[in-house]
Design a protein around this motif. Sequence first.
Motif, mmCIF file in Angstrom:
data_model
loop_
_atom_site.group_PDB
_atom_site.id
_atom_site.type_symbol
_atom_site.label_atom_id
_atom_site.label_comp_id
_atom_site.label_asym_id
_atom_site.label_seq_id
_atom_site.Cartn_x
_atom_site.Cartn_y
_atom_site.Cartn_z
ATOM 1 N N MET A 1 0.841 -1.196 0.000
ATOM 2 C CA MET A 1 0.000 0.000 0.000
ATOM 3 C C MET A 1 0.881 1.253 0.000
ATOM 4 O O MET A 1 1.819 1.343 0.796
ATOM 5 N N LYS A 2 0.559 2.184 -0.891
ATOM 6 C CA LYS A 2 1.344 3.428 -0.967
ATOM 7 C C LYS A 2 0.655 4.505 -0.127
ATOM 8 O O LYS A 2 -0.509 4.835 -0.382
ATOM 9 N N VAL A 3 1.379 5.039 0.842
ATOM 10 C CA VAL A 3 0.774 5.994 1.770
ATOM 11 C C VAL A 3 1.605 7.277 1.843
ATOM 12 O O VAL A 3 2.837 7.222 1.962
ATOM 13 N N LEU A 4 0.915 8.406 1.768
ATOM 14 C CA LEU A 4 1.562 9.701 1.999
ATOM 15 C C LEU A 4 1.252 10.146 3.422
ATOM 16 O O LEU A 4 0.086 10.125 3.832
ATOM 17 N N VAL A 5 2.282 10.539 4.155
ATOM 18 C CA VAL A 5 2.079 11.072 5.500
ATOM 19 C C VAL A 5 2.527 12.532 5.490
ATOM 20 O O VAL A 5 3.721 12.813 5.314
ATOM 21 N N THR A 6 1.574 13.451 5.649
ATOM 22 C CA THR A 6 1.961 14.856 5.770
ATOM 23 C C THR A 6 2.333 15.105 7.229
ATOM 24 O O THR A 6 1.721 14.542 8.140
ATOM 25 N N GLY A 7 3.354 15.903 7.452
ATOM 26 C CA GLY A 7 3.810 16.128 8.825
ATOM 27 C C GLY A 7 4.557 14.927 9.380
ATOM 28 O O GLY A 7 4.698 14.768 10.594
ATOM 29 N N GLY A 8 5.079 14.086 8.490
ATOM 30 C CA GLY A 8 5.729 12.836 8.913
ATOM 31 C C GLY A 8 7.089 13.028 9.572
ATOM 32 O O GLY A 8 7.651 12.073 10.112
ATOM 33 N N ALA A 9 7.615 14.264 9.554
ATOM 34 C CA ALA A 9 8.882 14.528 10.267
ATOM 35 C C ALA A 9 8.609 15.030 11.680
ATOM 36 O O ALA A 9 9.535 15.313 12.440
ATOM 37 N N SER A 34 8.944 22.921 9.520
ATOM 38 C CA SER A 34 8.758 24.115 10.354
ATOM 39 C C SER A 34 8.889 23.763 11.839
ATOM 40 O O SER A 34 9.478 24.525 12.604
ATOM 41 N N THR A 35 8.355 22.610 12.245
ATOM 42 C CA THR A 35 8.594 22.135 13.619
ATOM 43 C C THR A 35 9.165 20.712 13.611
ATOM 44 O O THR A 35 9.696 20.263 14.616
ATOM 45 N N GLY A 36 9.047 20.020 12.499
ATOM 46 C CA GLY A 36 9.547 18.640 12.410
ATOM 47 C C GLY A 36 11.055 18.619 12.157
ATOM 48 O O GLY A 36 11.671 19.650 11.893
ATOM 49 N N ARG A 37 11.619 17.446 12.239
ATOM 50 C CA ARG A 37 13.069 17.280 12.044
ATOM 51 C C ARG A 37 13.312 16.160 11.038
ATOM 52 O O ARG A 37 12.709 15.089 11.138
#
Length: 307
Positions: A1-9, A34-37
């Motif tokens: 399954m191909k999944v996009l995770v926004t905010g994944g960092a 912006s806040t993720g790494r």
Amino acid sequence: MKVLVTGGAGFIGSHTVDKLIQEGCQVTVVDDLSTGRRENVNDQAAFVEMDVCSPALFELFAVGQFDGVVHLAAQTLVPVSLDKPDFDCRVNVLGTVNVLEACHRYGVRRVVLASSAAVYGDGVVVPAVEDAHLAPTSFYGLSKLTAEKYLAMYSQVYGLEGVALRYANVYGERQGDGGEGGVVSIFARRMARGDVLTVFGDGNQTRDFVYAGDVANANWLALVTPNISGVFNVGTASETSVNDLAHLLANAAGRPVDIQYGPPRTGDIYRSALDNRLARERLGWQPQVPLAEGLARTWQWMKEREG
Ligand SMILES: NC(=O)c1ccc[n+]([C@@H]2O[C@H](COP(=O)([O-])OP(=O)(O)OC[C@H]3O[C@@H](n4cnc5c(N)ncnc54)[C@H](O)[C@@H]3O)[C@@H](O)[C@H]2O)c1
């Protein structure tokens, strides 16, 4: 399954990406950092640095041909929403609409949206049930509720399968010290540095603390459980006061705690806990990690990080 995770960092995003990869998904992360790494992102995930509001998102969807999207990217701070409601609205509402429109145009089957206990506001019977009266007390709560409604409308108009998860206060490893519900990481960081803890208000305000790994599992189940849509609470249904939290964390750390009290913050809810019967029944989800254990894991991570 191909999944996009926004905010994944980000905090919850990185736990979610780890879970999806463990389940055998092919994962792409979109995050503007912006806040993720960057280092939070699992090596086995593809990473694209991009704002979810960008028109370039459509190209990514055209190429990616995603089956599912977990949309976590957001402005997550109640005080920021009160200072800059236009910024909060841009990221949380327009960013969500951009993601949903891309999902619709490029044939994504299911979208899992990160919503929040903040949609309930004060005065709701605790633990809150999904169909309680919704009266957010901040622009953040309002923007999350609006995002939920856009998701429902995309389901109604285009048949996109939409699942909104209203998270309680999520805590665990990799939490930044700014995010919503960040009281655990703020306290743990201050304890690791030997600083006094600041409690806003009398400390008797309650929250429902749910471990990030349990939330990642809820995201996974919301993505793959057949024939579900709508809104689900993701919490433990139990309340812990901020004063009790400070002492539980002190126990986990084996250190004494020093608390100072400041004025209550505008827009903060006094009592909060989320009923989780619907998620138990329909998603087969339940919190697995008890608070004491989750706090011990969080403390261990913080201690290693802060040295
Ligand atoms: N932490 C909690 O207790 C909690 C509770 C309820 C809901 N939520 C929701 O869960 C989601 C994740 O929150 P979190 O606690 O992991 O916060 P986080 O700040 O760690 O994660 C958010 C991620 O989104 C990214 N991001 C922000 N704006 C972006 C944009 N315009 N384009 C692309 N990426 C962007 C950030 O860089 C970050 O990596 C958010 O939607 C938040 O509102 C969190």
